[in-house]
Design an enzyme around this catalytic site. Structure first.
Site, PDB file in Angstrom:
ATOM      1  N   LYS A  11      94.751 -17.413  -1.710  1.00 11.87           N
ATOM      2  CA  LYS A  11      94.627 -17.211  -3.159  1.00 11.87           C
ATOM      3  C   LYS A  11      93.723 -16.013  -3.507  1.00 11.87           C
ATOM      4  O   LYS A  11      92.981 -15.510  -2.647  1.00 11.87           O
ATOM      5  CB  LYS A  11      94.090 -18.494  -3.790  1.00 11.87           C
ATOM      6  CG  LYS A  11      95.043 -19.683  -3.641  1.00 11.87           C
ATOM      7  CD  LYS A  11      94.505 -20.898  -4.397  1.00 11.87           C
ATOM      8  CE  LYS A  11      95.442 -22.084  -4.282  1.00 11.87           C
ATOM      9  NZ  LYS A  11      94.982 -23.228  -5.112  1.00 11.87           N
ATOM     10  N   TYR A  51     103.932 -23.448  -9.979  1.00 10.03           N
ATOM     11  CA  TYR A  51     103.088 -24.629 -10.240  1.00 10.03           C
ATOM     12  C   TYR A  51     103.638 -25.494 -11.379  1.00 10.03           C
ATOM     13  O   TYR A  51     102.871 -26.265 -11.981  1.00 10.03           O
ATOM     14  CB  TYR A  51     101.660 -24.194 -10.561  1.00 10.03           C
ATOM     15  CG  TYR A  51     100.817 -23.882  -9.337  1.00 10.03           C
ATOM     16  CD1 TYR A  51     100.534 -24.859  -8.383  1.00 10.03           C
ATOM     17  CD2 TYR A  51     100.271 -22.625  -9.143  1.00 10.03           C
ATOM     18  CE1 TYR A  51      99.747 -24.590  -7.276  1.00 10.03           C
ATOM     19  CE2 TYR A  51      99.476 -22.340  -8.032  1.00 10.03           C
ATOM     20  CZ  TYR A  51      99.224 -23.330  -7.104  1.00 10.03           C
ATOM     21  OH  TYR A  51      98.431 -23.074  -6.003  1.00 10.03           O
ATOM     22  N   ASN A 114      90.055 -22.243  -4.895  1.00  6.48           N
ATOM     23  CA  ASN A 114      89.853 -22.963  -3.631  1.00  6.48           C
ATOM     24  C   ASN A 114      90.558 -22.311  -2.439  1.00  6.48           C
ATOM     25  O   ASN A 114      90.909 -22.989  -1.482  1.00  6.48           O
ATOM     26  CB  ASN A 114      90.245 -24.440  -3.795  1.00  6.48           C
ATOM     27  CG  ASN A 114      91.708 -24.632  -4.124  1.00  6.48           C
ATOM     28  OD1 ASN A 114      92.428 -23.665  -4.337  1.00  6.48           O
ATOM     29  ND2 ASN A 114      92.151 -25.878  -4.163  1.00  6.48           N
ATOM     30  N   HIS A 117      96.472 -22.598  -0.730  1.00  7.39           N
ATOM     31  CA  HIS A 117      97.416 -23.652  -1.134  1.00  7.39           C
ATOM     32  C   HIS A 117      98.262 -24.000   0.080  1.00  7.39           C
ATOM     33  O   HIS A 117      98.615 -23.120   0.862  1.00  7.39           O
ATOM     34  CB  HIS A 117      98.343 -23.163  -2.259  1.00  7.39           C
ATOM     35  CG  HIS A 117      99.530 -24.053  -2.462  1.00  7.39           C
ATOM     36  ND1 HIS A 117      99.472 -25.182  -3.234  1.00  7.39           N
ATOM     37  CD2 HIS A 117     100.794 -24.016  -1.935  1.00  7.39           C
ATOM     38  CE1 HIS A 117     100.648 -25.797  -3.197  1.00  7.39           C
ATOM     39  NE2 HIS A 117     101.469 -25.103  -2.413  1.00  7.39           N
ATOM     40  N   GLU A 128     109.214 -24.556  -1.836  1.00  7.05           N
ATOM     41  CA  GLU A 128     108.181 -23.512  -1.949  1.00  7.05           C
ATOM     42  C   GLU A 128     108.472 -22.325  -1.030  1.00  7.05           C
ATOM     43  O   GLU A 128     108.272 -21.165  -1.412  1.00  7.05           O
ATOM     44  CB  GLU A 128     106.802 -24.113  -1.653  1.00  7.05           C
ATOM     45  CG  GLU A 128     106.350 -25.075  -2.742  1.00  7.05           C
ATOM     46  CD  GLU A 128     104.982 -25.684  -2.494  1.00  7.05           C
ATOM     47  OE1 GLU A 128     104.533 -26.468  -3.350  1.00  7.05           O
ATOM     48  OE2 GLU A 128     104.355 -25.390  -1.448  1.00  7.05           O
TER      49      GLU A 128
HETATM   50  P1  CMP Z   1      96.607 -26.320  -4.910  1.00  9.72           P
HETATM   51  O1  CMP Z   1      96.601 -27.044  -3.607  1.00  9.72           O
HETATM   52  O2  CMP Z   1      97.099 -24.930  -4.939  1.00  9.72           O
HETATM   53  O3  CMP Z   1      97.476 -27.176  -5.968  1.00  9.72           O
HETATM   54  C1  CMP Z   1      97.212 -27.182  -7.346  1.00  9.72           C
HETATM   55  C2  CMP Z   1      95.987 -26.438  -7.701  1.00  9.72           C
HETATM   56  O4  CMP Z   1      95.444 -26.739  -8.962  1.00  9.72           O
HETATM   57  C3  CMP Z   1      94.873 -26.809  -6.749  1.00  9.72           C
HETATM   58  O5  CMP Z   1      95.128 -26.319  -5.465  1.00  9.72           O
HETATM   59  C4  CMP Z   1      93.675 -26.235  -7.451  1.00  9.72           C
HETATM   60  O6  CMP Z   1      93.533 -24.844  -7.215  1.00  9.72           O
HETATM   61  C5  CMP Z   1      94.072 -26.435  -8.906  1.00  9.72           C
HETATM   62  N1  CMP Z   1      93.298 -27.538  -9.469  1.00  9.72           N
HETATM   63  C6  CMP Z   1      93.354 -28.827  -9.130  1.00  9.72           C
HETATM   64  N2  CMP Z   1      92.472 -29.535  -9.859  1.00  9.72           N
HETATM   65  C7  CMP Z   1      91.860 -28.656 -10.684  1.00  9.72           C
HETATM   66  C8  CMP Z   1      90.877 -28.766 -11.681  1.00  9.72           C
HETATM   67  N3  CMP Z   1      90.329 -29.952 -11.975  1.00  9.72           N
HETATM   68  N4  CMP Z   1      90.496 -27.658 -12.322  1.00  9.72           N
HETATM   69  C9  CMP Z   1      91.053 -26.448 -12.036  1.00  9.72           C
HETATM   70  N5  CMP Z   1      92.015 -26.288 -11.096  1.00  9.72           N
HETATM   71  C10 CMP Z   1      92.402 -27.380 -10.432  1.00  9.72           C
END
Ligand code: CMP
Length: 140
Positions: A11, A51, A114, A117, A128
């Site tokens: 990311k 998403y 984070n 993904h 995906e």
């Molecule tokens: P990912 O595994 O890419 O799948 C969905 C994404 O939404 C997740 O990782 C996070 O980056 C994001 N996400 C999930 N929960 C939250 C949250 N509470 N606030 C902001 N982003 C979130």
């Protein structure tokens, strides 16, 4: 255990900090093969389609903005039990909950930013992977 493929995204928070190589090393050390990889800059609309399953969530708009804020590296990882293995290597979504040594424990900045993904099931992995790669780009 069956050989699987899973979709991974490095990311914007990680590409901004030049962490692609360190994250790829974690995948390879875990026995995952990077069988396809490209660096792209998503539009917010393209991130929104990817998403779409989260579109009712309060963080959806922020998530799409973030994913379009800088380049990402999309990749296909292959290996035995690759979907679960990748999720183990990534660690919990929220880095505060991620086990030591995982990508998110070491690199993620917050639950939203984070670093990586990974697909969560075989059906989502197929959808995906097809969103980013043609069959010709998957060379095994
Ligand atoms: P990912 O595994 O890419 O799948 C969905 C994404 O939404 C997740 O990782 C996070 O980056 C994001 N996400 C999930 N929960 C939250 C949250 N509470 N606030 C902001 N982003 C979130």
């Amino acid at each position: 255990m069956a050989v699987e493929r899973t979709l991974s995204i490095i990311k914007p928070d990680a590409t901004n900090r030049n962490l692609t190589g360190k994250i790829n090393a974690k995948f390879e050390e875990a026995g995952l093969r990077i069988v396809a990889q490209k660096r792209i800059h998503l539009t917010k609309a393209q991130a929104g389609v990817f998403y779409a399953v989260h579109k009712e969530r309060p963080f959806y708009d922020e998530l799409c903005e973030f994913m379009a804020s800088a380049p990402v590296v999309v990749q296909v990882l292959e290996g035995e039990g690759a979907i679960a293995k990748n999720r183990d290597v990534m660690g919990a979504t929220n880095p505060a909950d991620a086990a030591p040594g995982t990508i998110r424990a070491e690199f993620a900045e917050s639950v939203g930013e984070n670093s990586v993904h990974g697909s969560d099931a075989p059906e989502t992995a197929a959808v995906e992977i097809a969103y980013f790669f043609s069959g010709l780009e998957l060379v095994g």
